[in-house]
Enzyme design. Structure first.
Site: not given
Ligand code: NAD
Length: 340
Positions: A78, A175-177
């Site tokens: 990292k 979390g629906v990101g």
């Molecule tokens: P993202 O930032 O697109 O989505 C996160 C979502 O959580 C956002 O919509 C945000 O508004 C929401 N959020 C923030 N604070 C919140 C709260 N207090 N309550 C509810 N929702 C809240 O991130 P992502 O890429 O979708 O990743 C999500 C998780 O998965 C992270 O922990 C990330 O480290 C992990 N992850 C992601 C990937 C990837 O391929 N993107 C791979 C492995 C792990």
């Protein structure tokens, strides 16, 4: 410093400063037994240098475990960049960081993480080929991460609820990101009843309209009676205050570091809640980054991601047989691969 390095069994810790660009960077390489270390480049403000170092060591170790259990030919690493108050020239900053990565001759491959973007990866690529996630890679790991999580939910449901399909089950997504939204869509197509929360109102509206999801406030998600709680937002959400509130039989989601501390894995086990260890179920993104870097096809990425199911099944089975929590079993399996 050396205590922390020893405790984590970290192989290498590299430091680089550049006055002209304001770069203050650390690269931690945890273990390269299985192949070159891979792991994102995090660029965020830190309260002090120790906090940055501890983050780099902890995250590099996590990547080793994740890569080992995903069966990847990669070690864990990292990089942590202490974000300057102002970037004098962001492009030059990341190009300089690329030189640092290149000086390690391929022992570390960098990629996206918190605080870095595809254009930063493009700048890094001007100085090194040991980077994944550039525009040229067309790298969007989120759908693959979501695929792994949905497959993980299926195997957890089969194991815990003895059901071969997800139809009519209730999943609560926090979390629906990028990842959570794809999971919501896929689960909806499988006939799952959804409850969702987020702080992004547009995302919630989309879930309501497209997936008939029930929306609850961020604080209420822990109290939703459901079959599966699917954390896809923040880390540390399984903690002393939330654990007693959970009314699910399975925890399975994409968020990194879901357990605030290891003891919370034991507490889930004691409450007979099946926990799919985060670094196994969310490995799709890492598989994507690794395979893209090694010029492998999307079919191969899919195939490898589907194997997440088998690893989870092994963890669940051993957890039941040995009476140990799933996170402990997962750590043991990773350590077996890395050290024996
Ligand atoms: P993202 O930032 O697109 O989505 C996160 C979502 O959580 C956002 O919509 C945000 O508004 C929401 N959020 C923030 N604070 C919140 C709260 N207090 N309550 C509810 N929702 C809240 O991130 P992502 O890429 O979708 O990743 C999500 C998780 O998965 C992270 O922990 C990330 O480290 C992990 N992850 C992601 C990937 C990837 O391929 N993107 C791979 C492995 C792990």
């Amino acid at each position: 410093m050396f205590d922390k390095i020893e405790q984590a069994h970290l192989n290498e810790l590299h430091v680089r400063c550049d006055e002209e660009t304001g770069l203050k960077a650390l690269i931690a390489i945890h273990n390269t037994r299985l192949g070159p270390a891979i792991g994102g480049c995090r660029c965020i403000p830190y309260p002090n240098d120790d906090a940055a170092m501890e983050d780099a060591i902890r995250l590099a170790k996590g990547m080793s475990y994740k890569a080992a259990l995903a069966g990847l030919p990669q070690g864990g690493g990292k990089s942590v960049l202490i974000q300057p108050k102002h970037f004098k020239n962001r492009q030059a900053y990341f190009k300089k960081f690329g030189e640092f990565v290149d000086s390690l001759n391929g022992r570390y491959i960098t990629s996206l993480d918190s605080g870095t973007s595809i254009s930063d990866m493009n700048a890094i690529a001007q100085s090194t080929r040991y980077v994944s996630g550039t525009e040229a890679d067309g790298c969007n790991p989120s759908p693959i991460t979501a695929l792994g999580v949905v497959e993980g939910i299926k195997i957890a449901v089969q194991f815990k609820l003895n059901r071969d399909e997800l139809k009519n089950l209730h999943v609560a997504i926090q979390g629906v990101g990028h990842v959570g939204m794809v999971i919501a869509e896929q689960l909806f197509k499988l006939g799952v009843k959804l409850t969702v929360t987020d702080i992004n109102q547009d995302a919630l509206k989309h879930c309501q309209q497209k997936f008939n999801a029930t929306v609850v406030s961020p604080s209420a998600i822990f109290d939703v009676p459901c079959d599966v709680f699917c954390p896809c937002g923040l880390g540390g959400i399984i903690n002393d205050t939330t654990i007693e509130r959970l009314q699910c039989t399975i925890v399975a989601g994409s968020a990194n570091n879901q357990l605030h501390e290891d003891i919370h894995g034991q507490q889930l086990h004691d409450r007979k809640i099946l926990y799919a260890p985060d670094f196994i179920i969310n490995a799709g993104g890492l598989i994507h980054v690794s395979y893209i870097h090694n010029k492998q096809s999307l079919d191969e990425i899919h195939h490898k991601t589907l194997q997440i199911k088998d690893t989870l099944n092994k963890v669940f089975t051993r957890s039941t047989q040995e009476g140990l929590s799933c996170n402990v079993i997962a750590n043991q399996l990773a350590e077996q691969i890395l050290y024996h």
